[in-house]
Design an enzyme around this catalytic site. Structure first.
Site, PDB file in Angstrom:
ATOM      1  N   MET A 132     -10.237   2.180  16.163  1.00  0.00           N
ATOM      2  CA  MET A 132      -8.995   1.938  16.905  1.00  0.00           C
ATOM      3  C   MET A 132      -9.101   0.679  17.754  1.00  0.00           C
ATOM      4  SD  MET A 132      -6.238   3.459  16.571  1.00  0.00           S
ATOM      5  CE  MET A 132      -5.314   3.208  18.076  1.00  0.00           C
ATOM      6  N   CYS A 133     -10.285   0.510  18.374  1.00  0.00           N
ATOM      7  CA  CYS A 133     -10.513  -0.674  19.190  1.00  0.00           C
ATOM      8  C   CYS A 133     -10.371  -1.934  18.349  1.00  0.00           C
ATOM      9  CB  CYS A 133     -11.918  -0.660  19.787  1.00  0.00           C
ATOM     10  SG  CYS A 133     -12.080   0.492  21.131  1.00  0.00           S
ATOM     11  N   ARG A 188       3.990   1.367  -1.745  1.00  0.00           N
ATOM     12  CA  ARG A 188       4.916   1.427  -2.876  1.00  0.00           C
ATOM     13  C   ARG A 188       4.515   0.493  -4.005  1.00  0.00           C
ATOM     14  NH1 ARG A 188       9.810   1.445  -1.275  1.00  0.00           N
ATOM     15  NH2 ARG A 188       9.301   1.549   0.937  1.00  0.00           N
ATOM     16  N   GLU A 201       9.825  -1.670  10.110  1.00  0.00           N
ATOM     17  CA  GLU A 201       8.664  -2.567  10.249  1.00  0.00           C
ATOM     18  C   GLU A 201       8.947  -3.882   9.507  1.00  0.00           C
ATOM     19  OE1 GLU A 201       6.235  -3.261   7.763  1.00  0.00           O
ATOM     20  OE2 GLU A 201       6.910  -1.962   6.142  1.00  0.00           O
ATOM     21  N   PRO A 202       8.521  -5.010  10.091  1.00  0.00           N
ATOM     22  CA  PRO A 202       8.935  -6.297   9.564  1.00  0.00           C
ATOM     23  C   PRO A 202       8.096  -6.847   8.397  1.00  0.00           C
ATOM     24  CG  PRO A 202       7.747  -6.596  11.606  1.00  0.00           C
ATOM     25  CD  PRO A 202       7.771  -5.132  11.337  1.00  0.00           C
ATOM     26  N   GLN A 203       6.874  -6.340   8.214  1.00  0.00           N
ATOM     27  CA  GLN A 203       5.993  -6.942   7.197  1.00  0.00           C
ATOM     28  C   GLN A 203       6.572  -6.870   5.792  1.00  0.00           C
ATOM     29  OE1 GLN A 203       4.904  -4.981   9.568  1.00  0.00           O
ATOM     30  NE2 GLN A 203       2.936  -5.619  10.367  1.00  0.00           N
ATOM     31  N   CYS A 249       0.822  -1.209   0.000  1.00  0.00           N
ATOM     32  CA  CYS A 249       0.000   0.000   0.000  1.00  0.00           C
ATOM     33  C   CYS A 249       0.860   1.264   0.000  1.00  0.00           C
ATOM     34  CB  CYS A 249      -0.999   0.003   1.148  1.00  0.00           C
ATOM     35  SG  CYS A 249      -0.278  -0.436   2.715  1.00  0.00           S
ATOM     36  N   GLY A 299     -16.216   0.876  24.109  1.00  0.00           N
ATOM     37  CA  GLY A 299     -16.229   1.665  22.884  1.00  0.00           C
ATOM     38  C   GLY A 299     -16.174   0.717  21.711  1.00  0.00           C
ATOM     39  N   ALA A 300     -16.616   1.193  20.550  1.00  0.00           N
ATOM     40  CA  ALA A 300     -16.693   0.279  19.408  1.00  0.00           C
ATOM     41  C   ALA A 300     -16.063   0.891  18.173  1.00  0.00           C
ATOM     42  CB  ALA A 300     -18.147  -0.099  19.139  1.00  0.00           C
TER      43      ALA A 300
END
Lengths: 272, 432
Positions: free
Chosen positions: B195-196, B54, B116-118, B52, B191-192
């Site tokens: 972020m949750c 590059r 970041e490892p992904q 997403c 909360g819904a």
């Protein structure tokens, strides 16, 4: 003969300590831990051999003077740590416990190690029973002391939101607390048996179950500290930091009982 | 390397803003056809990397100009854009720069979140897809395998990925430091919001199965609970739930704290002081900050997490410097390896050519020399060989020492390397 084997054990313990420290500082997880574990196991076996050798040379359980006591004490610590490691897989704590084993062994080797005839009052089958239970109990409390200190460091880091090196590498709070709980229960059982067997032996040897000798008094104080801790943990949930503080208090009481009495206070127990 | 052109072409999050990246979109199903399209005649080898952040094409081609031309053609056709638009947002790298860039990408140094490892997994996937469609060959195989090694080396030799930086992974990491294994732990979500949900996915990856969800609007709690396989509870149940769970993740839009110190104090008594980890990612905060002073309660709010993230990012920056040194080392090694592979045929071509000439001339003159004994013949042979070796040496040395493509090109022209083999054969026949 036995002191030479002990020296061999000491060297292997040193190597193990070195690798445990390397394991703590290295970024590769547990690459050195395996070597350290293997060395610790070997050192432990060699150490047992030295105690057995001394048993046959001297003709009695070799826990009768400072050299023998400290050597056997460090053996108990190493053994209990191996047990903790097997259950919790906490290789990293070797960097904390092994230096202690090493220091105690250094003191052991510094003490006079010649074999003397056994004082008649110690010549009893209660000698191995009483001393082995008491020593294992004390070794467990010593391990729990260092686990408690580790717990307090990690806990402080988490509370103060410093995500530092110590927090990254050491086990989680739950594991540390759970090891402490195990130490507390097992140590208490061994200490209790140590006191009971001791008083039976005392009634045989000195004619009274309890004579308020300084060692007896301090072991009772230690016993009460741990009893209070166990009660409060079960009843009102004293865990974590409170447990750690109490374990540290109990440890100092044990130190007085174990070393102080022999070297400073005197009394019926001062053979060393 | 001059008869082979290594190229990398594409854009990343720094060169192309998100609107552009959205426009230049390729779905997963389209990738094979895209590969086929790109695999024009002048492109020998090809790997297509798309994430997403590059889109990059790694190419090994015979001719740079032609390859670029066909790349532009394919890109412009597919995305319905003008070439100027494309050139505005893309970069083109050549030779050494190609694998230097690939090393940086694969080890996460070129990522938006550094280290970041992904991305390594994504590079591996890209390479795997390329191999299944037979798009790779000698050069890209070599380069990509080296890349995986380099990325691994950087992971083990630096602390680039040591500390987490995203809010969710930090929350997970912290709870592991408190609880160890998370498999049997319970989490309550208040909360819904989105972020949750993101954070919960992270926790689920760690094996948390017992998830309770609550929200002021029960329907929303129910919706999130269904999505992530949890149990919805009414908002009033919070005090009760707090006595049972190990972790709380709170992110409501409430204007005043919904969890205060007296509540947690009573809850902790009921819990017999079992540790409680509270993560408050709401602004304004849902949990009173002094709750953190209660024993065995660990409260982290969004600022705490952001501070940690900042600290970890700056740690990563330091580690990135080490990583870059490793990359420079490896770039040199790989570039030497590739060039050596390339010059070997040229060297043997030159040696053969000189040797053929020597043999040729020697044979001509030996016929003319009559009554010479074997010893003299041998001496002549050794002498001519020595002369030839001395003459070749500077050329060979120059080729070996200098990887400069221009020099190699000149050498190839001088010694007619790569011209049709028939000529060579002819020369040999003449020699015989």
């Amino acid at each position: 003969m036995d002191t030479r084997i002990l020296l061999g054990a000491f060297i292997v313990y040193s190597l193990s300590t070195f690798f445990y420290l390397l394991n703590l500082t290295s970024e590769r997880k547990n690459s050195y831990g395996r070597i350290a574990h293997f060395l610790l196991l070997s050192a432990f076996i060699i150490h047992i051999m030295s105690v057995v050798a001394r048993y046959f040379i001297a003709g009695y359980t070799p826990i009768t003077n400072s050299h023998e006591a400290l050597s056997f004490f460090s053996l108990c610590i190493a053994g209990f740590f191996l047990y903790v490691k097997k259950i919790y897989k906490v290789e990293i704590l070797g960097a904390v416990i092994l230096p202690v084993v090493l220091v105690i062994l250094i003191f052991a080797t510094a003490m006079p190690s010649d074999i003397r005839p056994l004082p008649p009052v110690l010549n009893s089958y209660w000698l191995p029973i009483h001393t082995i239970f008491s020593f294992i109990g004390n070794a467990i409390f010593l391990v729990s002391f260092f686990i408690s200190i580790t717990y307090l460091i990690v806990e402080k880091g988490l509370k103060e939101k410093r995500f530092s090196f110590s927090i990254m590498r050491f086990p989680s709070l739950e594991v540390l607390d759970s090891i402490n709980y195990r130490c507390m229960s097992y140590g208490f059982i061994f200490l209790t048996i140590g006191i009971i067997t001791g008083s039976i032996w005392a009634s045989n040897a000195w004619g009274a179950y309890w004579s308020w000798d300084p060692k007896e008094t301090w072991s009772l104080i230690t016993w009460i500290i741990y009893a209070v801790l166990i009660h409060n943990r079960m009843a009102i949930g004293w865990r974590g930091r409170k447990t750690a503080y109490m374990m540290i208090l109990g440890f100092f009481s044990m130190l007085v009982m174990f070393f102080g009495v022999n070297f400073l206070l005197g009394g019926l127990h001062s053979y060393m | 390397m001059s008869d082979i052109q290594l190229l990398a072409f594409g854009f990343n999050h720094t060169t192309a803003p998100v609107e552009v990246r959205e426009k230049l979109y390729v779905s997963e199903e389209e990738i094979p056809s895209f590969l086929q399209e790109l695999k024009d005649t002048c492109i020998r080898e090809l790997v297509f990397l798309y994430t997403c952040n590059r889109m990059e094409v790694y190419i090994c081609a015979d001719d740079r100009e032609k390859a670029m031309e066909s790349l532009y053609r394919v890109f412009c056709n597919r995305f319905k854009i003008r070439p100027e638009y494309l050139s505005n947002y893309t970069y083109t790298l050549e030779d050494k720069e190609v694998f230097r860039h690939l090393f940086l990408v694969a080890s996460g140094l070129d990522s938006m979140v550094i280290g970041e490892p992904q991305i390594l997994g994504q590079v591996k996937d890209a390479y795997r897809i390329a191999t299944t469609f037979n798009c790779t060959g000698f050069y890209l195989d070599k380069i990509f395998h080296k890349t995986f090694n380099v990325a691994k080396r950087i992971r083990t030799e630096t602390k680039i990925g040591y500390n987490p930086v995203s809010i969710s992974s930090m929350a997970v990491e912290l709870s592991k430091k408190i609880f160890g294994d998370l498999k049997r732990k319970k989490i309550l979500v208040i909360g819904a919001g989105e972020m949750c949900e993101i954070a919960l996915r992270h926790f689920q990856k760690e094996g948390i199965a017992d998830i309770s969800v609550t929200n002021r609007t029960f329907a929303n709690a129910k919706r999130l609970a269904e999505e992530i396989i949890g149990t919805p509870y009414p908002f009033e149940d919070i005090p009760l739930l707090l006595t049972e769970v190990d972790m709380v993740l709170s992110s409501t839009g409430a204007s005043r704290p919904i969890i205060d110190k007296p509540l947690i104090t009573t809850v902790m008594k009921k819990r017999k002081n079992k540790p409680l980890f509270l993560i408050d990612i709401a602004v304004p905060r849902d949990i009173e900050p002094d709750v953190n002073n209660i024993e065995n309660v660990y409260l982290y709010d969004i600022d705490d997490l952001k501070d940690l993230s900042q600290k970890h990012l700056s740690d990563r920056m330091k580690e990135a410097e080490k990583a870059k040194k490793i990359i420079e080392e490896e770039v040199e090694k790989l570039s030497r390896a590739i060039n050596q592979v390339d010059v070997a045929p040229l060297i043997s071509h030159i040696v053969e050519k000189f040797e053929a000439t020597r043999e040729n001339e020697l044979k001509k003159y030996i016929v003319k020399l009559k009554n010479v004994d074997d010893d003299t013949l041998k001496t002549i042979d050794i002498l001519t060989r020595g002369i030839v070796n001395k003459l070749i040496h500077p050329y060979i040395a120059m080729i070996k020492e200098n990887g400069n493509p221009a020099v190699l090109e000149t050498m190839k022209k001088i010694f007619r390397f790569g011209e049709d083999d028939e000529e060579k054969l002819d020369n040999r026949k003449q020699g015989e």
